[in-house]
Design a protein around this motif. Structure first.
Motif, PDB file in Angstrom:
ATOM      1  N   VAL A  12       0.817  -1.170   0.235  1.00 27.45           N
ATOM      2  CA  VAL A  12      -0.075   0.052   0.187  1.00 27.45           C
ATOM      3  C   VAL A  12       0.945   1.169   0.043  1.00 27.45           C
TER       4      VAL A  12
ATOM      5  N   ASN B  88       0.494   8.394   1.053  1.00 33.34           N
ATOM      6  CA  ASN B  88       0.194   9.561   0.251  1.00 33.34           C
ATOM      7  C   ASN B  88       1.156  10.285  -0.467  1.00 33.34           C
TER       8      ASN B  88
ATOM      9  N   LYS C 176       2.004   7.996  -3.378  1.00 33.81           N
ATOM     10  CA  LYS C 176       1.064   8.020  -4.386  1.00 33.81           C
ATOM     11  C   LYS C 176       1.220   9.199  -5.248  1.00 33.81           C
TER      12      LYS C 176
ATOM     13  N   GLN D 189      -6.974   4.990  -2.156  1.00 37.22           N
ATOM     14  CA  GLN D 189      -5.568   4.506  -1.697  1.00 37.22           C
ATOM     15  C   GLN D 189      -4.957   3.806  -2.955  1.00 37.22           C
TER      16      GLN D 189
END
Length: 204
Positions: free
Chosen positions: A144, A147, A150, A183
């Protein structure tokens, strides 16, 4: 007294939950992951599910805590949800996982939704946790993104997040990693030609 089959199942489920928390970045001591004999020694032959509760914190942020509740009652209603929310409040925990025996009542689901801005509560059926799907040979590695990671990914490829391939919020592996809508997850697959093949998915 709990039957052998029931106790063994609950031991396996609790072990898989601890592994799931570890994969999410929570601190899990190796001594907490119990085999069946250790499970019996700790909880005894007769136990209720509430005794199996777990509390953990993020390795990188000790203030980020999570509770895992194993409600003893089969039917979970609003009263149960309020009890768990009150416990989270008293312990300054904002996240929790409920491991339930059957679906929540509609009112209980609504109660979770009503407090979702302040308290994030995930619900798993026992059957979903009998096997650790993250260890399945056909499931590639999932990471994952933060932020910041990403943001860098989207800037690098000049993309909008909605242009990425998608993964459903309710997908079993998305649930396992606690993916939230918005996400992005990095998926690493083995490739005979390239060694490793990397893709990304946007959670919807």
């Amino acid at each position: 007294m709990a039957s052998f089959e029931y106790a063994e199942s609950m031991c396996r489920i609790r072990k898989n939950v601890l592994e799931m928390l570890s994969d999410r970045g929570y601190v899990v001591q190796e001594s907490d992951v119990l085999g069946y004999e250790q499970f019996k020694q700790k909880f005894g032959d007769s136990f209720n599910r509430d005794e199996l509760s777990i509390k953990a914190c993020k390795a990188k942020d000790p203030e980020a805590q999570i509770y895992v509740f194993f409600p003893d009652d089969v039917r979970i209603g609003v009263t149960h949800i309020k009890k768990y929310i009150d416990r989270m409040k008293s312990e300054n925990a904002t996240r929790a996982i409920l491991v339930v025996q059957q679906n929540l009542t509609p009112m209980a689901k609504r109660s979770i939704q009503e407090v979702s801005q302040a308290y994030h509560m995930e619900v798993f059926q026992e059957a979903e946790l009998l096997v650790n799907i993250n260890k399945h040979s056909l499931v590639p590695e999932h990471q994952v993104l933060t932020n910041e990671e990403k943001k860098k990914l989207l800037e690098r490829y000049t993309l909008k997040e909605t242009q990425l391939p998608r993964i459903q919020h309710a997908d079993p592996i998305a649930k396992y990693h606690g993916l939230e809508r918005g996400q992005v997850v990095k998926i690493i697959r083995e490739s005979e030609t390239a060694g490793r093949y990397v893709t990304y998915r946007y959670c919807i």
